[in-house]
Write a protein that holds these residues in place. Sequence first.
Motif, PDB file in Angstrom:
ATOM      1  N   THR A   1       0.837  -1.195   0.000  1.00  0.00           N
ATOM      2  CA  THR A   1       0.000   0.000   0.000  1.00  0.00           C
ATOM      3  C   THR A   1       0.871   1.243   0.000  1.00  0.00           C
ATOM      4  OG1 THR A   1      -0.089   0.006   2.421  1.00  0.00           O
ATOM      5  CG2 THR A   1      -1.862  -1.147   1.246  1.00  0.00           C
ATOM      6  N   GLN A   2       0.241   2.359  -0.339  1.00  0.00           N
ATOM      7  CA  GLN A   2       0.976   3.622  -0.458  1.00  0.00           C
ATOM      8  C   GLN A   2       1.703   3.980   0.832  1.00  0.00           C
ATOM      9  OE1 GLN A   2      -0.987   7.716  -0.681  1.00  0.00           O
ATOM     10  NE2 GLN A   2      -0.638   7.224  -2.825  1.00  0.00           N
ATOM     11  N   GLU A   3       1.032   3.803   1.968  1.00  0.00           N
ATOM     12  CA  GLU A   3       1.650   4.175   3.240  1.00  0.00           C
ATOM     13  C   GLU A   3       2.884   3.315   3.528  1.00  0.00           C
ATOM     14  OE1 GLU A   3       0.284   5.211   7.829  1.00  0.00           O
ATOM     15  OE2 GLU A   3      -1.145   4.339   6.406  1.00  0.00           O
ATOM     16  N   ASP A   4       2.799   2.007   3.290  1.00  0.00           N
ATOM     17  CA  ASP A   4       3.953   1.130   3.502  1.00  0.00           C
ATOM     18  C   ASP A   4       5.069   1.443   2.508  1.00  0.00           C
ATOM     19  OD1 ASP A   4       2.926  -0.248   5.655  1.00  0.00           O
ATOM     20  OD2 ASP A   4       1.988  -1.794   4.436  1.00  0.00           O
ATOM     21  N   PHE A   5       4.685   1.734   1.259  1.00  0.00           N
ATOM     22  CA  PHE A   5       5.669   2.047   0.219  1.00  0.00           C
ATOM     23  C   PHE A   5       6.459   3.299   0.585  1.00  0.00           C
ATOM     24  CE2 PHE A   5       6.489   3.972  -4.094  1.00  0.00           C
ATOM     25  CZ  PHE A   5       7.423   3.042  -4.512  1.00  0.00           C
ATOM     26  N   ILE A   6       5.770   4.329   1.028  1.00  0.00           N
ATOM     27  CA  ILE A   6       6.441   5.576   1.393  1.00  0.00           C
ATOM     28  C   ILE A   6       7.277   5.397   2.653  1.00  0.00           C
ATOM     29  CG2 ILE A   6       5.976   7.902   2.286  1.00  0.00           C
ATOM     30  CD1 ILE A   6       3.815   8.160   0.178  1.00  0.00           C
ATOM     31  N   TYR A   7       6.768   4.624   3.609  1.00  0.00           N
ATOM     32  CA  TYR A   7       7.541   4.366   4.836  1.00  0.00           C
ATOM     33  C   TYR A   7       8.855   3.660   4.513  1.00  0.00           C
ATOM     34  CZ  TYR A   7       8.738   2.545   9.462  1.00  0.00           C
ATOM     35  OH  TYR A   7       9.388   2.236  10.624  1.00  0.00           O
ATOM     36  N   SER A   8       8.843   2.757   3.547  1.00  0.00           N
ATOM     37  CA  SER A   8      10.078   2.082   3.144  1.00  0.00           C
ATOM     38  C   SER A   8      11.084   3.074   2.569  1.00  0.00           C
ATOM     39  CB  SER A   8       9.777   0.978   2.114  1.00  0.00           C
ATOM     40  OG  SER A   8       9.044  -0.078   2.691  1.00  0.00           O
ATOM     41  N   HIS A   9      10.613   4.075   1.826  1.00  0.00           N
ATOM     42  CA  HIS A   9      11.515   5.109   1.305  1.00  0.00           C
ATOM     43  C   HIS A   9      12.155   5.907   2.443  1.00  0.00           C
ATOM     44  CE1 HIS A   9       9.663   4.267  -2.558  1.00  0.00           C
ATOM     45  NE2 HIS A   9      10.501   5.083  -3.151  1.00  0.00           N
ATOM     46  N   VAL A  10      11.346   6.280   3.438  1.00  0.00           N
ATOM     47  CA  VAL A  10      11.872   7.043   4.575  1.00  0.00           C
ATOM     48  C   VAL A  10      12.956   6.240   5.292  1.00  0.00           C
ATOM     49  CG1 VAL A  10      11.288   8.082   6.794  1.00  0.00           C
ATOM     50  CG2 VAL A  10       9.727   8.334   4.859  1.00  0.00           C
ATOM     51  N   MET A  11      12.707   4.950   5.505  1.00  0.00           N
ATOM     52  CA  MET A  11      13.698   4.087   6.142  1.00  0.00           C
ATOM     53  C   MET A  11      14.938   3.932   5.275  1.00  0.00           C
ATOM     54  SD  MET A  11      12.396   3.249   9.049  1.00  0.00           S
ATOM     55  CE  MET A  11      13.414   1.846   9.542  1.00  0.00           C
ATOM     56  N   CYS A  12      14.721   3.897   3.960  1.00  0.00           N
ATOM     57  CA  CYS A  12      15.826   3.741   3.014  1.00  0.00           C
ATOM     58  C   CYS A  12      16.791   4.931   3.089  1.00  0.00           C
ATOM     59  CB  CYS A  12      15.260   3.596   1.599  1.00  0.00           C
ATOM     60  SG  CYS A  12      16.468   3.771   0.278  1.00  0.00           S
ATOM     61  N   TYR A  13      16.255   6.156   3.043  1.00  0.00           N
ATOM     62  CA  TYR A  13      17.113   7.346   3.068  1.00  0.00           C
ATOM     63  C   TYR A  13      17.804   7.487   4.419  1.00  0.00           C
ATOM     64  CZ  TYR A  13      14.454   8.355  -1.141  1.00  0.00           C
ATOM     65  OH  TYR A  13      13.869   8.267  -2.387  1.00  0.00           O
ATOM     66  N   SER A  14      17.143   7.038   5.469  1.00  0.00           N
ATOM     67  CA  SER A  14      17.778   7.033   6.782  1.00  0.00           C
ATOM     68  C   SER A  14      18.929   6.026   6.814  1.00  0.00           C
ATOM     69  CB  SER A  14      16.737   6.688   7.854  1.00  0.00           C
ATOM     70  OG  SER A  14      17.332   6.613   9.124  1.00  0.00           O
ATOM     71  N   PHE A  15      18.745   4.889   6.156  1.00  0.00           N
ATOM     72  CA  PHE A  15      19.796   3.861   6.072  1.00  0.00           C
ATOM     73  C   PHE A  15      21.014   4.390   5.308  1.00  0.00           C
ATOM     74  CE2 PHE A  15      21.694   0.265   3.726  1.00  0.00           C
ATOM     75  CZ  PHE A  15      22.024  -0.585   4.770  1.00  0.00           C
ATOM     76  N   PHE A  16      20.761   5.111   4.202  1.00  0.00           N
ATOM     77  CA  PHE A  16      21.855   5.694   3.419  1.00  0.00           C
ATOM     78  C   PHE A  16      22.474   6.907   4.115  1.00  0.00           C
ATOM     79  CE2 PHE A  16      19.566   4.154  -0.669  1.00  0.00           C
ATOM     80  CZ  PHE A  16      20.132   2.904  -0.532  1.00  0.00           C
ATOM     81  N   ALA A  17      21.766   7.479   5.095  1.00  0.00           N
ATOM     82  CA  ALA A  17      22.203   8.705   5.778  1.00  0.00           C
ATOM     83  C   ALA A  17      22.407   9.839   4.788  1.00  0.00           C
ATOM     84  CB  ALA A  17      23.477   8.452   6.576  1.00  0.00           C
ATOM     85  N   GLY A  18      21.610   9.843   3.743  1.00  0.00           N
ATOM     86  CA  GLY A  18      21.686  10.874   2.706  1.00  0.00           C
ATOM     87  C   GLY A  18      20.643  10.612   1.643  1.00  0.00           C
ATOM     88  N   VAL A  19      20.556  11.539   0.708  1.00  0.00           N
ATOM     89  CA  VAL A  19      19.508  11.469  -0.297  1.00  0.00           C
ATOM     90  C   VAL A  19      20.108  11.620  -1.695  1.00  0.00           C
ATOM     91  CG1 VAL A  19      17.318  12.445  -1.062  1.00  0.00           C
ATOM     92  CG2 VAL A  19      17.934  12.556   1.349  1.00  0.00           C
ATOM     93  N   PRO A  20      19.827  10.683  -2.611  1.00  0.00           N
ATOM     94  CA  PRO A  20      20.283  10.848  -4.003  1.00  0.00           C
ATOM     95  C   PRO A  20      19.445  11.917  -4.713  1.00  0.00           C
ATOM     96  CG  PRO A  20      18.966   8.875  -3.798  1.00  0.00           C
ATOM     97  CD  PRO A  20      19.108   9.411  -2.408  1.00  0.00           C
TER      98      PRO A  20
END
Length: 513
Positions: free
Chosen positions: A184-203
């Motif tokens: 779902t959209q909410e889970d999909f977006i939450y995964s992005h937030v966790m992803c950028y936190s994991f990278f400690a930066g944003v492409p």
Amino acid sequence: MKQVRDVLQLHSVMNLSLRRIQGATNVAKSTISDYIKRFKHSGLKIEQINILDDDSLRLKLFPEHSSVVVSRRAMPDMNYLHKEMKLRKKTKVTLQLLWEEYKRDNPDGYEYTQFRLYYSRFKQALNPSMRQTHLAGEKVFVDYSGLTMPIYNQRTGEVEKAQIFVAVLGASGYTFVHATPSQTQEDFIYSHVMCYSFFAGVPRVVVPDNLKSAIISNNKNGIVVNESYADLNRHYSIAVEPARPRKPKDKPKAEQGVQAIQRYILARFRHHKFFSVDELNDAIASLLDRYNTKIIKHLQKSRTELFEEIDKPYLNPLPMNSYVYKQFKIARVNQDYHITLQMCNYSVPFKYIKEEVEIRYSTQSVYVYHKHKLIATHPRLRRVGETSTLHEHMPNDHQYINEKMNPDRLRSWAKNIGEYSSVFVEDAFDEVQHNPQAYRKISAVLSLAKLYGNTELELALMYATKMRTITTKSIKSILDKKLYLARSANNTNTPKQSLFDTHTNIRGADEYK
């Protein structure tokens, strides 16, 4: 003006080229160039773009009011050109010659440079296969694994399927994996937030697949990004470049990353039972570190080392505030100066009655915008029928006289219909704190007289009053089914028989003396 804001954001904050901005927004290069020139001449700063409302921004960037008519030039027949160019070894035809023939038939047609550009784009669309070179910190490719993981519910015994989100940085191949209960959209977006936190930066660019949580449509008519996903990427200042449908070569990093994760991580869990998504994510995290630190043979370096050397120094910093998931809705302000969201009502300033507004809402708050200007903020309501009304949004009593809908007008309308209509109006006003909050209900019920007649509405209201059901839906149901007639027909004075009536099978008290 949202398109203008996105273009200027990508140009000024992300420093993307015209070609990159065109790919992310589907806006012509000439239009992008015009927006940028107007922005420079206006003297505005990029911080001001998000502060100004739509009308103010339009006045700053587009002060002229005269409309310019642009004549459309004849587009070359690309299929014919491509066919001729495929035969050039035999015919010795050149693109220059084909352009001269095109100009002979279309004197006002495109010049050679533009002609060649259109043909080049046509060829790329036919054959997009090419080796991709990824710049440091530029792109992240995201996708879901087709392979899911079973989650066993200990309470019910049911088996649910966890979805596996995979994100891969283009230059280093550094990978992030996250399990969610759904796509779902909410889970999909939450995964992005966790992803950028994991990278400690944003492409600078994200390349998603065409699932509905990210892209509404991606076809010859252009790209339409889901508004909640667009809001996420505006928060992180990321451009969206979705892969073309059914074209896996557009996102080879994601395809390779998904395949590698399935083999290296998910395959190891084939005999393991997980009882929650959090438990699965903990198990994934330990193996993900091993996967990223594993040495790539032909490079003799791990993905983590490549990330530290190539991608990390060029990633943009994370925003100060974490992203809060929001949903979006377009609504029109009702005559009672409230908007309706999921069967709850929220007030806006009285002057915006009948205006179209944008609602942005999270699990905690509701924000109402008019032409990109915030006009109301409310806490999120949960109970059906609840209303949040701010005192400063209310009109002054003397303003009712000048409004099309006011209490006196509704009372007069009800009086012309009948006695029960007048009683209904007064009861509706008594139920609310402020009269305009009852306008919609009263207007909806009184309007039924136009469809069913005054007498029928009076009978229905009399029946509804006795039955203590005076909602608009129930009154309309009474009229449709003519329940008031059935009650009149069955209204007899015959006494009801009781269980204790005397008859031959009851012996009575005398039998026990």
